[in-house]
Design an enzyme around this catalytic site. Structure first.
Site, PDB file in Angstrom:
ATOM      1  N   ASP A  67       0.819  -1.211   0.000  1.00  0.00           N
ATOM      2  CA  ASP A  67       0.000   0.000   0.000  1.00  0.00           C
ATOM      3  C   ASP A  67       0.854   1.262   0.000  1.00  0.00           C
ATOM      4  OD1 ASP A  67       0.958  -0.485   2.542  1.00  0.00           O
ATOM      5  OD2 ASP A  67      -0.991  -0.847   3.435  1.00  0.00           O
ATOM      6  N   ASN A 136      -7.355  -2.048  14.086  1.00  0.00           N
ATOM      7  CA  ASN A 136      -8.773  -2.261  13.750  1.00  0.00           C
ATOM      8  C   ASN A 136      -8.922  -3.483  12.854  1.00  0.00           C
ATOM      9  OD1 ASN A 136      -7.753  -1.388  11.328  1.00  0.00           O
ATOM     10  ND2 ASN A 136      -9.246   0.232  11.003  1.00  0.00           N
ATOM     11  N   HIS A 138      -7.231  -4.252  10.142  1.00  0.00           N
ATOM     12  CA  HIS A 138      -6.988  -4.141   8.691  1.00  0.00           C
ATOM     13  C   HIS A 138      -5.737  -4.909   8.283  1.00  0.00           C
ATOM     14  CE1 HIS A 138      -4.586  -0.121   9.292  1.00  0.00           C
ATOM     15  NE2 HIS A 138      -3.746  -1.124   9.279  1.00  0.00           N
ATOM     16  N   GLU A 143      -9.690  -1.575   5.242  1.00  0.00           N
ATOM     17  CA  GLU A 143     -10.315  -1.242   6.511  1.00  0.00           C
ATOM     18  C   GLU A 143     -11.559  -2.117   6.733  1.00  0.00           C
ATOM     19  OE1 GLU A 143      -8.356   0.482   8.212  1.00  0.00           O
ATOM     20  OE2 GLU A 143      -8.328   2.606   7.745  1.00  0.00           O
TER      21      GLU A 143
HETATM   22  C1  F6R Z   1       1.557  -1.511   6.071  1.00  0.00           C
HETATM   23  C2  F6R Z   1       0.230  -2.070   6.172  1.00  0.00           C
HETATM   24  C3  F6R Z   1      -0.551  -2.044   7.433  1.00  0.00           C
HETATM   25  C4  F6R Z   1       0.272  -2.395   8.664  1.00  0.00           C
HETATM   26  C5  F6R Z   1      -0.580  -2.327   9.925  1.00  0.00           C
HETATM   27  C6  F6R Z   1       0.232  -2.602  11.163  1.00  0.00           C
HETATM   28  O1  F6R Z   1       2.068  -1.631   4.765  1.00  0.00           O
HETATM   29  O2  F6R Z   1      -0.245  -2.548   5.202  1.00  0.00           O
HETATM   30  O3  F6R Z   1      -1.635  -2.923   7.320  1.00  0.00           O
HETATM   31  O4  F6R Z   1       0.811  -3.672   8.499  1.00  0.00           O
HETATM   32  O5  F6R Z   1      -1.169  -1.069  10.031  1.00  0.00           O
HETATM   33  O6  F6R Z   1       1.147  -1.580  11.353  1.00  0.00           O
HETATM   34  P1  F6R Z   1       2.250  -1.684  12.509  1.00  0.00           P
HETATM   35  O7  F6R Z   1       3.184  -2.763  12.079  1.00  0.00           O
HETATM   36  O8  F6R Z   1       2.922  -0.335  12.490  1.00  0.00           O
HETATM   37  O9  F6R Z   1       1.546  -1.977  13.765  1.00  0.00           O
END
Ligand code: F6R
Length: 248
Positions: A67, A136, A138, A143
């Site tokens: 992403d 959440n 995702h 989301e």
């Molecule tokens: C990042 C992504 C997100 C993260 C998620 C967890 O490329 O796709 O889904 O993997 O937000 O983020 P952290 O590792 O910072 O807790």
């Protein structure tokens, strides 16, 4: 689904890096799907170390990132282009032409996403996709409520995600409201998936995702349907699944 519980973050990171290295040793021209965020930082450090020691070469490897924020140029310090460059790509021997990250500054975001899907298909799909999980639930920026059939597309970020990511920006107003993300169907097409989670604040969502009902309001729950997922958790993130009776 295989669940590995590592004793701590360092061990989780080493195990994840080892699986990637094994994948590349098995198939030099592997197509990887990569994630950003806090969780994979230790894994990237291990990969950089292994590459510098000559234990693995990324020369023939392709990387697709999950992403990117919409509206940020690739030189913005908060862009995932910048994150990947600083934490991995500039330290390893990957060929630049094999790096694919969505361009959040593209004029036509929809077209950018369609082209990204096309590039994944041209490379015959992703062999190994790395995922983190948001508070959440995702994965990527899919989301809660995202369709299980979703492909790479522009999305609106929830306030919860923007708040969680505010620490990287000078304030909540700086956090983009939109992003581009691989879809849930795109992720599910990867041949193998590794999901990483660390820390006690992830324990509840991990339990929901891995043991709860499969439904779009819990996007990561779709992983229960994938034939080859390895989940690597540290003890804190595994806290609740170790107590199965508490999981609803
Ligand atoms: C990042 C992504 C997100 C993260 C998620 C967890 O490329 O796709 O889904 O993997 O937000 O983020 P952290 O590792 O910072 O807790």
């Amino acid at each position: 689904m295989k669940i590995i519980i590592a004793k701590n973050y360092q061990s989780m990171s080493r195990k994840a890096a080892d699986l990637i290295i094994r994948q590349i040793q098995m198939k030099k021209n592997s197509v990887l799907g990569l994630a950003t965020g806090n969780t994979p930082l230790g894994m990237y450090k291990n990969l950089v170390r292994a590459c510098k020691k000559g234990e693995v070469s990324f020369k023939k490897t392709t990387a697709f990132n999950l992403d990117e924020y919409a509206g940020l140029s690739e030189n913005s310090k908060n862009s995932y282009h910048y994150y990947m460059r600083e934490n991995l790509f500039k330290h390893i021997d990957i060929d630049k032409k094999n790096i694919f990250i969505l361009n959040g500054a593209a004029k036509n975001l929809k077209k950018e996403c369609e082209n990204f899907e096309k590039m994944i298909k041209e490379r015959k799909g992703i062999d190994l996709q790395i995922l983190g999980i948001g508070l959440n639930d995702h994965i990527g920026f899919n989301e809660p409520g995202s369709s299980f059939k979703s492909k790479t597309r522009p999305v609106n970020l929830t306030t919860a995600t923007r708040k969680a990511n505010r620490k990287y920006f000078s304030g909540i107003n700086e956090v983009p409201k939109k992003a581009l993300t691989m879809g849930l169907a795109t992720i599910m097409r990867a041949k193998k998936i590794i999901l990483l989670a660390s820390g006690k604040e992830k324990a509840e969502i991990i339990a929901k995702a891995l043991k709860g009902k499969i439904k779009p309001t819990v996007p990561a729950s779709i992983l229960q349907k994938h034939p080859d997922v390895t989940v690597i958790l540290d003890k804190e993130a595994a806290g609740i699944i170790l107590l199965p009776k508490l999981v609803k």
